[in-house]
Write an enzyme that holds these catalytic residues in place. Structure first.
Site, PDB file in Angstrom:
ATOM      1  N   SER A  33       0.848  -1.127  -0.117  1.00 44.93           N
ATOM      2  CA  SER A  33       0.024   0.070  -0.063  1.00 44.93           C
ATOM      3  C   SER A  33       0.938   1.343  -0.139  1.00 44.93           C
ATOM      4  O   SER A  33       1.914   1.191   0.367  1.00 44.93           O
ATOM      5  CB  SER A  33      -0.786  -0.025   1.104  1.00 44.93           C
ATOM      6  OG  SER A  33      -0.200  -0.042   2.274  1.00 44.93           O
ATOM      7  N   GLY A  34       0.425   2.460  -0.477  1.00 42.18           N
ATOM      8  CA  GLY A  34       0.911   3.698  -0.754  1.00 42.18           C
ATOM      9  C   GLY A  34       1.666   4.034  -1.942  1.00 42.18           C
ATOM     10  O   GLY A  34       2.447   4.797  -2.065  1.00 42.18           O
ATOM     11  N   CYS A  35       1.097   3.120  -2.949  1.00 41.02           N
ATOM     12  CA  CYS A  35       1.533   3.439  -4.346  1.00 41.02           C
ATOM     13  C   CYS A  35       0.277   3.843  -5.073  1.00 41.02           C
ATOM     14  O   CYS A  35      -0.783   3.509  -4.726  1.00 41.02           O
ATOM     15  CB  CYS A  35       2.086   2.441  -4.870  1.00 41.02           C
ATOM     16  SG  CYS A  35       3.486   1.412  -3.943  1.00 41.02           S
ATOM     17  N   GLU A  36       0.689   4.847  -6.174  1.00 41.23           N
ATOM     18  CA  GLU A  36      -0.251   5.295  -6.899  1.00 41.23           C
ATOM     19  C   GLU A  36      -0.947   4.265  -7.888  1.00 41.23           C
ATOM     20  O   GLU A  36      -2.269   4.387  -8.167  1.00 41.23           O
ATOM     21  CB  GLU A  36       0.226   6.231  -7.949  1.00 41.23           C
ATOM     22  CG  GLU A  36       0.571   7.813  -7.029  1.00 41.23           C
ATOM     23  CD  GLU A  36       0.859   8.793  -8.265  1.00 41.23           C
ATOM     24  OE1 GLU A  36       0.144   9.333  -9.151  1.00 41.23           O
ATOM     25  OE2 GLU A  36       1.878   9.390  -7.945  1.00 41.23           O
ATOM     26  N   SER A  37       0.002   3.298  -8.193  1.00 44.07           N
ATOM     27  CA  SER A  37      -0.603   2.199  -9.054  1.00 44.07           C
ATOM     28  C   SER A  37      -0.406   0.983  -8.131  1.00 44.07           C
ATOM     29  O   SER A  37       0.150   0.920  -7.112  1.00 44.07           O
ATOM     30  CB  SER A  37       0.455   1.850 -10.113  1.00 44.07           C
ATOM     31  OG  SER A  37       1.626   1.853  -9.744  1.00 44.07           O
TER      32      SER A  37
END
Lengths: 407, 142
Positions: free
Chosen positions: B58-62
């Site tokens: 988690s914590g990614c744009e994709s």
């Protein structure tokens, strides 16, 4: 130049009023729905306040403080005049989000368990989450207003949701994620007929010279300064005078009181009752300047310019394979949201950025709306007065090449 | 039987020196972008069954899926994303960390390395968050 726009020269000249395009001559800025660029007159107005009139407002007894208070209150009456409402119906906030939260507290806390608030599926999270928090505090029931297949408000379903327990309808003037313009006139009339109040989120409306609170007959109307060519940190909440008169304050502090003792305090009348602490003074003056600047443009010309560019964009998109415009069949503000069959929106935006083309990608703080279309992210192009046909053409070329690279 | 993580060349056949040569040959941001997309293509997609929440970072744009384990003291690392450019970036990350010892993994400064490759854009505040989450994840494998 587009045949829809009789005054394209006027608009290409207007671009030179925005210093950011002097700093970044190659910038193609297509993210105005996130925040608009600022014309020089707005920057000058803020600077002039600090250089010539800076003092705190509503408390000084010296000439400079009186001048500062006058400038601040003139900003309020200037904005009120442009919106067609009275000055004492207009509260300065930090932004649209704070305005909605203010209503959810001051007005919302008078609700009882079982009262209902209808919230549309077009909304930005700023017009969803404050109502959910209110629901947790008061046991109020939130009912989502569904959309039809096209992505427009399902009017019959909305009318069926209106009932004796409906106290408020929370609806955007234009969906930030797709641009969709809901049928506000019908919705507001139906809400009032059912005895409910209406809060309109005008964040994407004011910038395109949409109807203000008076023309809409909205009970509450909120918007942000930075999206209407004004400064950040300032917004406006309009509330009808009769409503404001009975609303309790939601934040305490200086400027909002008449008298304070430890036995209790009495509060100032609206709008000061809702403006605890030192307000964003220079920003209010900047916002009034921005709104006067916007009002000086011919509304029909502005509309023709922005929709002409959007038309050019969407005509050009037809030549690119695998590009879907979300809510394409609904009437829309100059906002175009794209979904790509063969590429991740993040990758496309990344390729555009390499050519100094700025767009927004992601879920646009509107998860329920994106979920309605079954997409996890989209790329949003949003237009403003300073955009040009060259912006559109460069975007289309870069998009075509990005899709080819990523295919 | 569980489906297996697809074999990839990064950190084995393709090492840091080879990547450095290719990145240095790509002059300008647009060319680097192209190269990242190409590297992303060399990283095989995971089977759909492995692209699950247990592997999601988690914590990614994709969306980014990651798996790592130590075999004989060396990190085996696998990664996938629904973004081609992020896959290119993951190929670089895999090259840096695959086959390394836990001590090397803890010590290696991936952000500084990416900066030297001219990819500082990925390390910058808003985009860097995803990369930082990936590296934090990698450092937690035991």
């Amino acid at each position: 130049m587009s045949p829809q726009c009789p005054n394209s020269d006027l608009f290409s000249q207007l671009r030179s009023e925005f210093p950011i395009f002097g700093t970044h001559p190659e910038l193609v800025y297509l993210d105005s729905a996130a925040t608009a660029q600022k014309p020089r007159c707005v920057l000058d107005a803020e600077r002039r306040f600090y250089e010539e009139h800076n003092a705190n407002v509503h408390r000084g007894s010296y000439a400079l403080a009186i001048a500062a208070t006058d400038a601040f209150e003139n900003a309020r009456s200037s904005i009120a005049g442009l919106l067609g409402v009275a000055s004492d119906e207009l509260i300065f906030t930090r932004g649209c989000t704070e305005g909605i939260n203010l209503v959810a507290h001051s007005w919302g806390d008078s609700l009882a368990a079982g009262d209902e608030i209808l919230v549309s599926t077009l909304e930005h999270h700023a017009n969803i989450v404050p109502w959910q928090l209110l629901a947790q505090r008061r046991g109020v029931v939130i009912r989502p207003i569904p959309l039809n297949a096209a992505g427009q408000i399902d009017l019959p379903a909305y009318q069926a949701l209106l009932g004796p327990r409906t106290r408020l309808v929370a609806i955007t003037q234009a969906a930030n994620a797709t641009g969709t313009l809901p049928p506000l006139a019908e919705m507001i009339a139906a809400a009032h007929a059912a005895g409910a109040l209406v809060l309109v989120d005008g964040a994407q409306g004011v910038v395109h010279r949409a109807d203000g609170p008076a023309a809409l007959a909205a009970d509450f109307y909120a918007f942000s300064g930075h999206k209407v060519y004004g400064p950040t940190g300032i917004g406006v909440l309009y509330a009808r005078r009769e409503l404001l008169a009975n609303l309790p304050p939601w934040q305490g502090g200086g400027e909002m009181i008449e008298r304070v003792s430890f036995a209790g305090s009495s509060f100032a009348p609206a709008p000061q009752r809702f403006e605890a602490g030192t307000p964003p003074i220079a920003q209010a003056i900047g916002l009034a300047t921005a709104m006067r600047w916007l009002a000086a443009l011919d509304a029909a010309d502005l509309h023709a310019h922005e929709t002409g560019l959007q038309h050019r964009l969407e005509t050009g998109l037809l030549d690119l394979p695998g590009v879907q415009v979300l809510a394409a069949a609904t009437p829309r503000a100059p906002i175009t949201a794209l979904h790509f069959a063969g590429a991740h929106a993040y990758d496309v935006a990344h390729c555009l950025d390499a050519r100094q083309i700025a767009v927004r990608v992601g879920q646009h703080c509107a998860h329920p709306l994106l979920a309605h279309f079954g997409v996890s992210s989209s790329l949003r192009v949003s237009l403003a007065a300073y955009n040009t046909t060259d912006d559109i053409d460069r975007f289309l070329v870069a998009l075509g090449e990005a899709l080819e690279l990523l295919a | 039987m569980n489906p297996s993580y697809p074999h990839h060349p990064f950190g084995e056949r393709i090492d840091k020196a080879a990547l450095q040569t290719r990145l240095e040959a790509a002059q300008g941001w647009e060319a680097k972008n192209r190269l990242l997309v190409q590297l992303g293509r060399e990283l095989p997609d995971w089977p759909a069954t492995l692209r699950d929440d247990a592997h999601l970072v988690s914590g990614c744009e994709s969306r980014v899926w990651l798996h790592g384990e130590y075999v004989d003291g060396q990190l085996r690392l696998y990664a996938d994303s629904d973004s081609r450019i992020v896959k290119g970036l993951l190929a670089l990350v895999l090259t840096a960390y695959c086959g390394q010892t836990a001590e090397m993994v803890a010590r290696f400064d991936a952000e500084a390395w990416l900066q030297t490759l001219g990819l500082q854009r990925f390390v910058s505040a808003s985009r860097g968050n995803g990369l930082r989450a990936i590296i934090r994840h990698i450092r937690e494998y035991r």
